[in-house]
Design a protein around this motif. Structure first.
Motif, PDB file in Angstrom:
ATOM      1  N   PRO A 212      10.203 -18.979 -19.038  1.00  0.00           N
ATOM      2  CA  PRO A 212      10.120 -18.780 -17.587  1.00  0.00           C
ATOM      3  C   PRO A 212       9.479 -17.446 -17.236  1.00  0.00           C
ATOM      4  N   VAL A 213       8.966 -17.356 -16.015  1.00  0.00           N
ATOM      5  CA  VAL A 213       8.388 -16.109 -15.520  1.00  0.00           C
ATOM      6  C   VAL A 213       9.281 -15.456 -14.477  1.00  0.00           C
ATOM      7  N   GLY A 214      10.420 -16.079 -14.200  1.00  0.00           N
ATOM      8  CA  GLY A 214      11.375 -15.536 -13.248  1.00  0.00           C
ATOM      9  C   GLY A 214      12.702 -16.249 -13.367  1.00  0.00           C
ATOM     10  N   ALA A 215      13.708 -15.690 -12.727  1.00  0.00           N
ATOM     11  CA  ALA A 215      15.034 -16.302 -12.752  1.00  0.00           C
ATOM     12  C   ALA A 215      15.097 -17.458 -11.765  1.00  0.00           C
ATOM     13  N   PRO A 216      15.890 -18.482 -12.050  1.00  0.00           N
ATOM     14  CA  PRO A 216      15.979 -19.624 -11.128  1.00  0.00           C
ATOM     15  C   PRO A 216      16.532 -19.203  -9.767  1.00  0.00           C
ATOM     16  N   GLY A 217      15.931 -19.755  -8.732  1.00  0.00           N
ATOM     17  CA  GLY A 217      16.393 -19.521  -7.380  1.00  0.00           C
ATOM     18  C   GLY A 217      15.926 -18.232  -6.745  1.00  0.00           C
ATOM     19  N   GLU A 218      15.130 -17.440  -7.455  1.00  0.00           N
ATOM     20  CA  GLU A 218      14.737 -16.138  -6.926  1.00  0.00           C
ATOM     21  C   GLU A 218      13.349 -16.127  -6.298  1.00  0.00           C
ATOM     22  N   GLN A 219      12.538 -17.152  -6.529  1.00  0.00           N
ATOM     23  CA  GLN A 219      11.215 -17.204  -5.931  1.00  0.00           C
ATOM     24  C   GLN A 219      10.730 -18.640  -5.890  1.00  0.00           C
ATOM     25  N   TYR A 220       9.766 -18.872  -5.003  1.00  0.00           N
ATOM     26  CA  TYR A 220       9.078 -20.155  -4.973  1.00  0.00           C
ATOM     27  C   TYR A 220       7.797 -20.010  -5.786  1.00  0.00           C
ATOM     28  N   LEU A 221       7.646 -20.834  -6.804  1.00  0.00           N
ATOM     29  CA  LEU A 221       6.429 -20.842  -7.608  1.00  0.00           C
ATOM     30  C   LEU A 221       6.112 -22.289  -7.958  1.00  0.00           C
ATOM     31  N   TYR A 222       5.094 -22.813  -7.286  1.00  0.00           N
ATOM     32  CA  TYR A 222       4.697 -24.206  -7.497  1.00  0.00           C
ATOM     33  C   TYR A 222       4.346 -24.405  -8.973  1.00  0.00           C
ATOM     34  N   SER A 223       4.998 -25.391  -9.601  1.00  0.00           N
ATOM     35  CA  SER A 223       4.863 -25.540 -11.045  1.00  0.00           C
ATOM     36  C   SER A 223       4.670 -26.991 -11.445  1.00  0.00           C
ATOM     37  N   ASP A 224       3.553 -27.279 -12.103  1.00  0.00           N
ATOM     38  CA  ASP A 224       3.368 -28.592 -12.728  1.00  0.00           C
ATOM     39  C   ASP A 224       4.393 -28.816 -13.834  1.00  0.00           C
ATOM     40  N   LEU A 225       4.751 -27.736 -14.535  1.00  0.00           N
ATOM     41  CA  LEU A 225       5.645 -27.893 -15.680  1.00  0.00           C
ATOM     42  C   LEU A 225       7.007 -28.418 -15.259  1.00  0.00           C
ATOM     43  N   GLY A 226       7.467 -28.017 -14.065  1.00  0.00           N
ATOM     44  CA  GLY A 226       8.749 -28.515 -13.596  1.00  0.00           C
ATOM     45  C   GLY A 226       8.760 -30.013 -13.404  1.00  0.00           C
ATOM     46  N   LEU A 227       7.666 -30.552 -12.880  1.00  0.00           N
ATOM     47  CA  LEU A 227       7.601 -32.011 -12.673  1.00  0.00           C
ATOM     48  C   LEU A 227       7.350 -32.747 -13.969  1.00  0.00           C
ATOM     49  N   ILE A 228       6.640 -32.113 -14.914  1.00  0.00           N
ATOM     50  CA  ILE A 228       6.522 -32.721 -16.246  1.00  0.00           C
ATOM     51  C   ILE A 228       7.916 -32.867 -16.853  1.00  0.00           C
ATOM     52  N   ALA A 229       8.729 -31.829 -16.699  1.00  0.00           N
ATOM     53  CA  ALA A 229      10.094 -31.884 -17.230  1.00  0.00           C
ATOM     54  C   ALA A 229      10.909 -32.970 -16.549  1.00  0.00           C
ATOM     55  N   LEU A 230      10.753 -33.113 -15.227  1.00  0.00           N
ATOM     56  CA  LEU A 230      11.513 -34.146 -14.528  1.00  0.00           C
ATOM     57  C   LEU A 230      11.067 -35.540 -14.953  1.00  0.00           C
ATOM     58  N   GLY A 231       9.787 -35.723 -15.228  1.00  0.00           N
ATOM     59  CA  GLY A 231       9.338 -37.010 -15.753  1.00  0.00           C
ATOM     60  C   GLY A 231       9.986 -37.330 -17.082  1.00  0.00           C
ATOM     61  N   ALA A 232      10.093 -36.302 -17.946  1.00  0.00           N
ATOM     62  CA  ALA A 232      10.758 -36.501 -19.234  1.00  0.00           C
ATOM     63  C   ALA A 232      12.248 -36.748 -19.057  1.00  0.00           C
ATOM     64  N   LEU A 233      12.839 -36.079 -18.062  1.00  0.00           N
ATOM     65  CA  LEU A 233      14.278 -36.222 -17.822  1.00  0.00           C
ATOM     66  C   LEU A 233      14.630 -37.660 -17.432  1.00  0.00           C
TER      67      LEU A 233
END
Length: 578
Positions: A212-233
């Motif tokens: 990660p480049v920051g702690a969860p909940g501390e900033q908005y950063l549009y991320s393709d990786l987050g949706l890749i993870a949700l697809g895997a989830l």
């Protein structure tokens, strides 16, 4: 009810619940709806006039799309280029499709430098052309996530690592499903998975194990990786691949027959070309996902990969406006849709986001933008805007990366489509047959002026006011006692559904969509009154309307805008009828 004080150019942000509009008011912009569209609303062909809309703004929006196929862009050398090769536009309100138009070319170029194919090899865009939806695919993933929540397999506030233990790598143990849906998980925006790793398995692991480049909940950063993870989830918890989950849970029930991943057969043949890629050496990409990472993951990914048509996307739009159902088929519960539309990012002004849906983003939602306006864009030039307050939606599908991603941004055309629909929706005069309305052009100052003689005892001014602008487009009420040589702000009160707020003489902002009643004291003297509206060089809202202007002193009427409209001089302002 919550209200923010009007200070300077800050809007009265009245976001209270508003009574639902009656069915006959579907074409009204000034009677915002609460909740969802009426149950059973299905799409039907109509026209702006038949739906109660002003046809002119719709025509202007479609003309802006058509111009985009001819001009507005430039390549790396500065040579003039179209913004996009082709497009399909759909606009609808209350289930009535008031515009559906295809323009331009699904295939036009031979290479990335813009060399045109022989003219007889150009292929026109049609209403059933299939487009690479790019990041609009994230909405499909988000719907599937919510379906897994409804099934009890996923908890939004559970760490992602509960379902994907490998995701905990790099210190991501505290990142939740909700964080990924709202792009607040602290993940990098992107990684070159396609070039840095040798096969789909290693690429997916790299996405899941990213530092990660920051702690969860501390900033908005549009991320393709987050949706890749949700697809895997969702694949992990359900045991089914993402494309099957989308087909069985979304496109199949809704009859979206042309929508899915890795198109084949006739659907693939109808796909619009995207980019000519040399790195990787794919040539002219057509019928395969444009996004390199999604392509390298096999064409099915949580962040990109869906292909669709304007017709199919219209069905999805109406299903979401209707609270998760269309033509008797329900894909989500009403409460799930409500969750997807609630702003989760209030700590990050300007980055309003629900669970998967972007909210209130004027940069592409234009004059439709508001707290209950949702949507998403795609890098290939696609966009979807849902306006719950009017029961309307706009779909714009383009292949703007054909043949190169560097020829320009389509955001101005995205806004033009949303603006056209918003301005076609009626805001009738509050009093009488006509009202004064501001222009809808950027970088403009317009004025509405009237003279009034106020006796020694002073007087009062009252008027009806409708304001739907961006925060930097400002309406000022001013007065002059020297024939217009100098002007001073005239503070006034606004009343909205019983709440009275004092302004400093200026107002701006959007979201309320209701008429205010304004009033103020007038000093004695021979005065000029002026409503001055100034826009910046960027985006706009629906605009400002002034109506029912009356100035009195005791029982004496000094100025009556309804009886004496000729007392006003409008420079840029125009009269509008009910």
């Amino acid at each position: 009810m919550r209200a923010a004080v009007l200070a300077g150019a800050t809007v009265l942000a009245l976001l209270a619940s508003v009574a639902p509009a009656a069915a006959g008011d579907a074409a009204r912009f000034d009677q915002p709806r609460r909740g969802f569209s009426p149950a059973g609303t299905e799409l039907r062909d109509s026209s702006p006039r038949a739906a109660g809309l002003d046809p002119a703004p719709v025509r202007e929006a479609l003309a802006a799309v058509e111009r985009g196929t001819r001009e507005g862009g430039a390549d790396a050398s500065g040579t003039s280029r179209p913004l996009f090769s082709g497009a399909v536009t759909v606009m609808a309100t209350g289930g009535e499709v008031v515009a559906r138009e295809a323009t331009g070319w699904a295939l036009r170029y031979a290479d990335g430098q813009g060399t045109e194919l022989p003219r007889d090899q150009w292929e026109p865009v049609t209403e059933d052309t299939v487009f690479d939806m790019a990041s609009v695919s994230k909405l499909f993933t988000s719907v599937v996530v919510m379906q897994q929540v409804e099934a009890g397999r996923v908890d939004l506030d559970e760490p992602v690592a509960t379902y994907l233990p490998e995701f905990a790598a790099g210190g991501k143990e505290g990142v939740t499903v909700r964080h990924l849906l709202t792009h607040t998980g602290g993940l990098p925006a992107w990684l070159p998975l396609w070039s840095a790793y040798p096969d789909p398995g290693s690429r997916l692991r790299a996405a899941l194990e990213a530092t990660p480049v920051g702690a969860p909940g501390e900033q908005y950063l549009y991320s393709d990786l987050g949706l890749i993870a949700l697809g895997a989830l969702v694949e992990r918890v359900s045991g089914d691949p993402l494309d099957a989950l989308v087909a069985e849970g979304v496109t199949g029930p809704l009859g979206m027959v042309d929508t899915g991943y890795n198109p084949t057969g006739d659907v693939r043949d109808r796909a619009a070309a995207t980019e000519h890629q040399t790195t990787p050496p794919r040539g002219m990409v057509r019928g395969e996902v444009h996004d390199e990472n999604a392509w390298a993951l096999g064409g099915v990914s949580g962040h990109a990969g869906v292909f669709s048509t304007a017709r199919d996307m219209s069905v999805l739009a109406q299903a979401m406006l209707d609270g998760g159902t269309y033509a008797g088929e329900r894909i989500l519960s009403r409460s799930s849709v409500e969750q997807m539309l609630a702003d989760e990012n209030r700590e990050f002004p300007g980055d309003a986001h629900g669970l998967g849906f972007e909210l209130d983003q004027r940069w592409y939602m234009g004059a439709l933008s508001g707290p209950r306006t949702a949507g998403h864009t795609g890098y290939t030039g696609t966009s979807l805007v849902l306006d719950y307050q009017s029961g309307s939606f706009a779909v714009l599908l383009t292949n703007r990366v054909h043949p190169s991603r560097s020829w320009g941004s389509v955001n101005a055309v995205r806004r033009a489509v949303a603006d056209g629909l918003a301005r076609a929706l009626r805001v009738p005069p509050r009093e009488g047959r006509t009202a004064w309305a501001t222009p809808t052009t950027d970088a403009t100052t317009s004025t509405l002026t009237a003279a009034v003689e106020v006796p020694a005892r002073g007087g009062r001014l009252a008027f009806d006011l409708f304001v739907d602008t961006e925060a930097t487009d400002v309406l000022a009420l001013e007065t002059s006692a020297d024939g217009g040589a100098t002007w001073s702000p005239l503070p006034f009160d606004v009343r909205d559904r019983g709440v009275v707020t004092r302004t400093d003489g200026t107002v701006a902002g959007a979201g309320h969509r209701t008429w205010w009643q304004a009033s103020t004291r007038l000093p004695a003297g021979d005065l000029l009154l002026r409503w001055r509206y100034t826009t910046d060089a960027g985006e706009q809202g629906r605009g400002v309307l002034v109506d029912g202007v009356v100035a009195r002193s005791g029982g004496q009427v000094l100025l009556d805008g309804e009886r004496r409209p000729g007392a006003f001089t409008g420079v840029g302002w125009r009269t509008v009828r009910g």
